[in-house]
Scaffold this active site. Sequence first.
Site, PDB file in Angstrom:
ATOM      1  N   GLY A 274       0.837  -1.202   0.000  1.00  0.00           N
ATOM      2  CA  GLY A 274       0.000   0.000   0.000  1.00  0.00           C
ATOM      3  C   GLY A 274       0.869   1.247   0.000  1.00  0.00           C
ATOM      4  O   GLY A 274       0.619   2.194  -0.759  1.00  0.00           O
TER       5      GLY A 274
ATOM      6  N   LYS B 260      -3.884  -7.994   3.586  1.00  0.00           N
ATOM      7  CA  LYS B 260      -3.698  -9.415   3.334  1.00  0.00           C
ATOM      8  C   LYS B 260      -5.092  -9.988   3.017  1.00  0.00           C
ATOM      9  O   LYS B 260      -6.118  -9.438   3.447  1.00  0.00           O
ATOM     10  CB  LYS B 260      -3.081 -10.101   4.561  1.00  0.00           C
ATOM     11  CG  LYS B 260      -1.626  -9.662   4.797  1.00  0.00           C
ATOM     12  CD  LYS B 260      -0.700 -10.371   3.838  1.00  0.00           C
ATOM     13  CE  LYS B 260       0.724  -9.857   3.738  1.00  0.00           C
ATOM     14  NZ  LYS B 260       1.401  -9.440   4.929  1.00  0.00           N
TER      15      LYS B 260
ATOM     16  N   ASN C 188      -2.170 -11.165  -3.543  1.00  0.00           N
ATOM     17  CA  ASN C 188      -1.852 -12.537  -3.936  1.00  0.00           C
ATOM     18  C   ASN C 188      -3.028 -13.460  -3.631  1.00  0.00           C
ATOM     19  O   ASN C 188      -3.942 -13.104  -2.889  1.00  0.00           O
ATOM     20  CB  ASN C 188      -0.624 -13.023  -3.169  1.00  0.00           C
ATOM     21  CG  ASN C 188       0.673 -12.433  -3.723  1.00  0.00           C
ATOM     22  OD1 ASN C 188       0.754 -12.134  -4.918  1.00  0.00           O
ATOM     23  ND2 ASN C 188       1.673 -12.283  -2.877  1.00  0.00           N
TER      24      ASN C 188
ATOM     25  N   LYS D  93       0.491 -16.586 -11.050  1.00  0.00           N
ATOM     26  CA  LYS D  93       1.132 -15.909  -9.900  1.00  0.00           C
ATOM     27  C   LYS D  93       0.951 -16.752  -8.635  1.00  0.00           C
ATOM     28  O   LYS D  93       1.861 -16.819  -7.796  1.00  0.00           O
ATOM     29  CB  LYS D  93       0.545 -14.509  -9.727  1.00  0.00           C
ATOM     30  CG  LYS D  93       1.085 -13.732  -8.515  1.00  0.00           C
ATOM     31  CD  LYS D  93       2.476 -13.170  -8.741  1.00  0.00           C
ATOM     32  CE  LYS D  93       3.182 -12.660  -7.489  1.00  0.00           C
ATOM     33  NZ  LYS D  93       2.599 -11.556  -6.802  1.00  0.00           N
TER      34      LYS D  93
ATOM     35  N   ASN E 135       6.827 -18.389  -1.679  1.00  0.00           N
ATOM     36  CA  ASN E 135       6.461 -17.833  -0.368  1.00  0.00           C
ATOM     37  C   ASN E 135       6.448 -18.898   0.719  1.00  0.00           C
ATOM     38  O   ASN E 135       6.932 -18.673   1.832  1.00  0.00           O
ATOM     39  CB  ASN E 135       5.087 -17.145  -0.438  1.00  0.00           C
ATOM     40  CG  ASN E 135       5.110 -15.885  -1.288  1.00  0.00           C
ATOM     41  OD1 ASN E 135       5.954 -15.746  -2.172  1.00  0.00           O
ATOM     42  ND2 ASN E 135       4.183 -14.979  -1.043  1.00  0.00           N
TER      43      ASN E 135
ATOM     44  N   ASN F 118      17.302 -11.093  -2.247  1.00  0.00           N
ATOM     45  CA  ASN F 118      17.232 -10.797  -0.805  1.00  0.00           C
ATOM     46  C   ASN F 118      15.854 -10.345  -0.329  1.00  0.00           C
ATOM     47  O   ASN F 118      15.685 -10.045   0.847  1.00  0.00           O
ATOM     48  CB  ASN F 118      18.259  -9.709  -0.447  1.00  0.00           C
ATOM     49  CG  ASN F 118      19.652 -10.142  -0.840  1.00  0.00           C
ATOM     50  OD1 ASN F 118      20.005 -11.311  -0.658  1.00  0.00           O
ATOM     51  ND2 ASN F 118      20.434  -9.246  -1.427  1.00  0.00           N
TER      52      ASN F 118
END
Length: 324
Positions: A29, A94, A120, A202, A210, A269
């Site tokens: 955001g 989320k 996501n 995705k 993840n 990273n």
Amino acid sequence: MSDNSLAQTSASALTAQPHIAVVGAGAMGCYFGGLLLKAGHRVTFIDVNPEQIATINRQGLILETDAGRSEMPATAALAADVTAPADLVILFTKTMHTDDAMRSIQHLLKTDTVILSLQNGLGNADKIAQHHDLSRIAVGTTLVPADLHSPGHVVSHGPSSSRMMDANTQHPEWVDHLAALFNSAGLTSVLDPDIHSVIWSKVAFNAALNSICAVTGATPGRIAEVEDSVQLARSVVHETVLTGKAKGITLDEAHIWDNVEMAMREHPNHKPSMLQDIENGRATEIDSINGAIVMAATETGIDAPVNRTLCQLVKLKQHLAVSV
Ligand SMILES: NC(=O)C1=CN([C@@H]2O[C@H](COP(=O)(O)OP(=O)(O)OC[C@H]3O[C@@H](n4cnc5c(N)ncnc54)[C@H](OP(=O)(O)O)[C@@H]3O)[C@@H](O)[C@H]2O)C=CC1
Ligand SMILES: CC(C)(CO)C(=O)C(=O)O
């Protein structure tokens, strides 16, 4: 008024000084809202986190990107304290907070407000459509890697872009205005008529990176160092592609894998958002990502054992992180 005439008559809402409400003033955001603010747009940040809100109002936003560091004053508030109706809502909570967030901003929505989710996971359009007309919802994906250094302070490095389209894939005029708005602020965005395949692709990418990073604490660059971990990520992608195909979604496995390798190489990273959640003792989006794949597989009568195992491990990790 028909959906179509609404889409045509209200296209200008996104062109003439739109009021943009960014809901969820975390890593993404602040990044998206920050670049829109920097481009001169009227942006209000909405969050539930009092520390996030107070810090943004006091120090403004700090963005660290490959273009350098920028600082800018910004306005953040609880949803209940915002009164100006929104022309565009960019939802960056989320996924497990979408329902609460949508309920909290009902008073800011007009019939022609556009809501964009680049969150996501699977099922975002359906969740938002419980609260707003589907014909004004846009969905998509983004490869922007954003790490929240501290409240209002975001770090993002490496190449990034987003893909989007209206959830009905009718391509009304307002979708062009939305992409133009983003591109003019330096948020590289492409309209993709095949957006639901893009979202599945995705999800396959996130299911691989993840969850493995969340369980192990590794960043994508570290996964690339160990061939067995690379093979695990490959198995997740393969299983997700089989599940998508069983659901009638055409997916290009080689292209998804190219993106995973790109993240290992270009974003070595970056801590994937799920790892950031574990490290901060927060709940994760596992149910919308690997969990949603397992559910889709079950619905079509196939099994997704690698995704199921990762889901079980992330839930244990999450339990340990939240209850410490
Ligand atoms: N970070 C990244 O690199 C990427 C993230 N994404 C996706 O983008 C979405 C956002 O991720 P990210 O920015 O990392 O998440 P963050 O956790 O950094 O930010 C989410 C923010 O939303 C706040 N929030 C929670 N509930 C509400 C609510 N009801 N109303 C308003 N705000 C609320 C949270 O507060 P609190 O902390 O108190 O819960 C937090 O400040 C996710 O779907 C993620 O998967 C996609 C690509 C990359
Ligand atoms: C940035 C990216 C693409 C990398 O995993 C992501 O989606 C996330 O962190 O959730």
